[in-house]
Design a protein around this motif. Sequence first.
Motif, PDB file in Angstrom:
ATOM      1  N   TRP A 157       0.769  -1.249   0.000  1.00  0.00           N
ATOM      2  CA  TRP A 157       0.000   0.000   0.000  1.00  0.00           C
ATOM      3  C   TRP A 157       0.800   1.299   0.000  1.00  0.00           C
ATOM      4  O   TRP A 157       0.222   2.385  -0.114  1.00  0.00           O
ATOM      5  CB  TRP A 157      -0.994   0.043   1.161  1.00  0.00           C
ATOM      6  CG  TRP A 157      -1.880  -1.159   1.264  1.00  0.00           C
ATOM      7  CD1 TRP A 157      -1.914  -2.236   0.429  1.00  0.00           C
ATOM      8  CD2 TRP A 157      -2.879  -1.428   2.261  1.00  0.00           C
ATOM      9  NE1 TRP A 157      -2.862  -3.148   0.841  1.00  0.00           N
ATOM     10  CE2 TRP A 157      -3.459  -2.682   1.964  1.00  0.00           C
ATOM     11  CE3 TRP A 157      -3.326  -0.734   3.374  1.00  0.00           C
ATOM     12  CZ2 TRP A 157      -4.486  -3.239   2.739  1.00  0.00           C
ATOM     13  CZ3 TRP A 157      -4.331  -1.283   4.145  1.00  0.00           C
ATOM     14  CH2 TRP A 157      -4.906  -2.522   3.838  1.00  0.00           C
ATOM     15  N   ASN A 330      -5.476 -13.786   2.457  1.00  0.00           N
ATOM     16  CA  ASN A 330      -5.641 -13.161   3.773  1.00  0.00           C
ATOM     17  C   ASN A 330      -7.052 -13.471   4.249  1.00  0.00           C
ATOM     18  O   ASN A 330      -8.024 -13.103   3.577  1.00  0.00           O
ATOM     19  CB  ASN A 330      -5.464 -11.638   3.669  1.00  0.00           C
ATOM     20  CG  ASN A 330      -4.037 -11.233   3.330  1.00  0.00           C
ATOM     21  OD1 ASN A 330      -3.160 -12.074   3.194  1.00  0.00           O
ATOM     22  ND2 ASN A 330      -3.808  -9.934   3.209  1.00  0.00           N
ATOM     23  N   TRP A 363     -15.536  -4.710  12.150  1.00  0.00           N
ATOM     24  CA  TRP A 363     -15.642  -5.448  10.883  1.00  0.00           C
ATOM     25  C   TRP A 363     -15.220  -6.908  11.022  1.00  0.00           C
ATOM     26  O   TRP A 363     -15.536  -7.727  10.170  1.00  0.00           O
ATOM     27  CB  TRP A 363     -14.765  -4.773   9.804  1.00  0.00           C
ATOM     28  CG  TRP A 363     -13.290  -4.698  10.166  1.00  0.00           C
ATOM     29  CD1 TRP A 363     -12.667  -3.688  10.833  1.00  0.00           C
ATOM     30  CD2 TRP A 363     -12.286  -5.694   9.909  1.00  0.00           C
ATOM     31  NE1 TRP A 363     -11.323  -3.982  10.994  1.00  0.00           N
ATOM     32  CE2 TRP A 363     -11.065  -5.194  10.424  1.00  0.00           C
ATOM     33  CE3 TRP A 363     -12.291  -6.940   9.261  1.00  0.00           C
ATOM     34  CZ2 TRP A 363      -9.864  -5.912  10.343  1.00  0.00           C
ATOM     35  CZ3 TRP A 363     -11.093  -7.650   9.187  1.00  0.00           C
ATOM     36  CH2 TRP A 363      -9.899  -7.141   9.718  1.00  0.00           C
ATOM     37  N   GLU A 445      -2.319   0.460  12.533  1.00  0.00           N
ATOM     38  CA  GLU A 445      -3.438  -0.207  11.865  1.00  0.00           C
ATOM     39  C   GLU A 445      -4.182   0.800  10.976  1.00  0.00           C
ATOM     40  O   GLU A 445      -5.354   1.095  11.157  1.00  0.00           O
ATOM     41  CB  GLU A 445      -4.339  -0.878  12.914  1.00  0.00           C
ATOM     42  CG  GLU A 445      -5.586  -1.582  12.410  1.00  0.00           C
ATOM     43  CD  GLU A 445      -5.368  -2.688  11.369  1.00  0.00           C
ATOM     44  OE1 GLU A 445      -4.235  -3.113  11.153  1.00  0.00           O
ATOM     45  OE2 GLU A 445      -6.374  -3.084  10.761  1.00  0.00           O
TER      46      GLU A 445
HETATM   47  C1  NOJ Z   1      -4.988  -6.737   6.132  1.00  0.00           C
HETATM   48  C2  NOJ Z   1      -3.838  -5.836   5.797  1.00  0.00           C
HETATM   49  O1  NOJ Z   1      -3.052  -6.451   4.829  1.00  0.00           O
HETATM   50  C3  NOJ Z   1      -3.008  -5.449   7.012  1.00  0.00           C
HETATM   51  O2  NOJ Z   1      -2.163  -4.424   6.628  1.00  0.00           O
HETATM   52  C4  NOJ Z   1      -3.922  -5.065   8.162  1.00  0.00           C
HETATM   53  O3  NOJ Z   1      -3.229  -4.562   9.246  1.00  0.00           O
HETATM   54  C5  NOJ Z   1      -4.729  -6.286   8.548  1.00  0.00           C
HETATM   55  N1  NOJ Z   1      -5.566  -6.654   7.435  1.00  0.00           N
HETATM   56  C6  NOJ Z   1      -5.638  -6.071   9.756  1.00  0.00           C
HETATM   57  O4  NOJ Z   1      -6.618  -5.161   9.447  1.00  0.00           O
END
Ligand code: NOJ
Length: 486
Positions: A157, A330, A363, A445
């Motif tokens: 990102w 993920n 979420w 986060e």
């Molecule tokens: C997915 C993302 O890739 C990561 O950067 C993020 O911290 C985690 N989810 C938790 O939200």
Amino acid sequence: MFKVSRRHFAKLAGLSALALATLARSRGGAARPGPYAPASFPKDFLWGTATSAYQIEGAASEDGRGPSIWDTFAHAEGNIGDRSNGDVACDHYHRYKDDVGLIRELGAKAYRFSIAWPRVFPDGTGTPNPKGLDFYDRLVDELLRSGIEPYATLYHWDLPQALQDRGGGWLSSETSRAFGDYAGHVATRLSDRVKSFFTVNECGRFVPFGYGLGIDAPGLKLPDAQVNQARHHVALAHGLAVQAIRAHGRVGTRVGVAENISTCLPAIDTPANIEAAAVATRELNAGFLNVILTGQYTEGFLNYAGANAPKFTPDELKIISSPNDFLGLNIYAPGYYIVASDRPPGFSVLPIPSSFPHMSSDWLRIAPETMYWAPRLAAEIWNVDTIYITENGTSGIDKLHPDGQVYDLDRIMFLRNYLTQLQRAITDGVPVRGYFLWSLMDNFEWIFGYEKRFGLYRVDFETQARTPKLSASFYRDVIARNAIGA
Ligand code: NOJ
């Protein structure tokens, strides 16, 4: 204070070790038979943890790093819940040796980290920063010295701001080409030691959230046609990176994507609903995973998008679908609960009741079966033979108890249940080869700043002290025994 001693772990895990020893003695040391046997994983299963550059590194303007869209976005008023940013984060850039020690303490065999593109090409393209990869050189060497296999993500990102300013970031295919060049450069420098690369992380989040809803960097609220075009350019970037890694990496370098697949679960496990969930998985991932893995946008996707469909050429589809070595998923909350339908497209999505339970992040609904169905359906519909769970984990409140410990029983509950479903999937023949727990330590986060803690280690962001949570002992025990339960 920063160092975590083996004794400390032993103390936390000690109770269960003692209980186990007592049990084993009372049964003459033999493993318990039948339904009580622990749920074990394959012998060579890869246990790991995961992080990303902007979330942990800090050192935002050190050694020639250029600004990324997340620096800009986090510094702008009102974008981050606690008004924080990643300038310092976990200061991992300076503390990486100790942090590798934390991974070692878990007994983990692999570590997924990301490389900051703006450290390597501060301007996005052109001449690489001579110091750009030095940090990752040091990190990779430290990991290998510790017996931990590095898995590097190329894009988590942090797009160089220069690329956003010049062509609108992912709105331009110039960014896709720049990404291919960057991937080739990294492969040249690191593939003697890094054998596995992930191209982009969670296209399914950063495109709609960054370009459609405007709640992630770069904070744009664009119409669907542009969002679809941006997603197409990310898919193209992925394909170009795969080709560049093949061209510049050592023989045997492996590459794939890490995606937050839109998970589709049968609401009730009937054969018809399972089939419908497979159809839904293909269609609801048509804009990214499906096109990468098949080289086609589905008819359903193109019809639905209509005039807003991305513009593409047959040549681009070939590049996009360059063969991958594995698929990274993920897995967190359930996406869609599906039932079969007689009407096209053959499935219906059920509404999720407001009483559905969730973790400390609103979420993050709790549905361990997501860990079963997502890899199973992905393997079936795309014929994939190697899957990694590239992220799974949960946020928690994770308060320090007066005795100095963090008793994050909610995280242990979450992990135990998701891992049980993962073990079930593997037992059913789903080819999941490894699991990267998100995250090694609390970190930035994104829009929630430092208020949502996902780590196995608690980070005190004032002092940078790391404290293992009880879940670190849990995970260490799972890894040591290669099993859940005793
Ligand atoms: C997915 C993302 O890739 C990561 O950067 C993020 O911290 C985690 N989810 C938790 O939200």
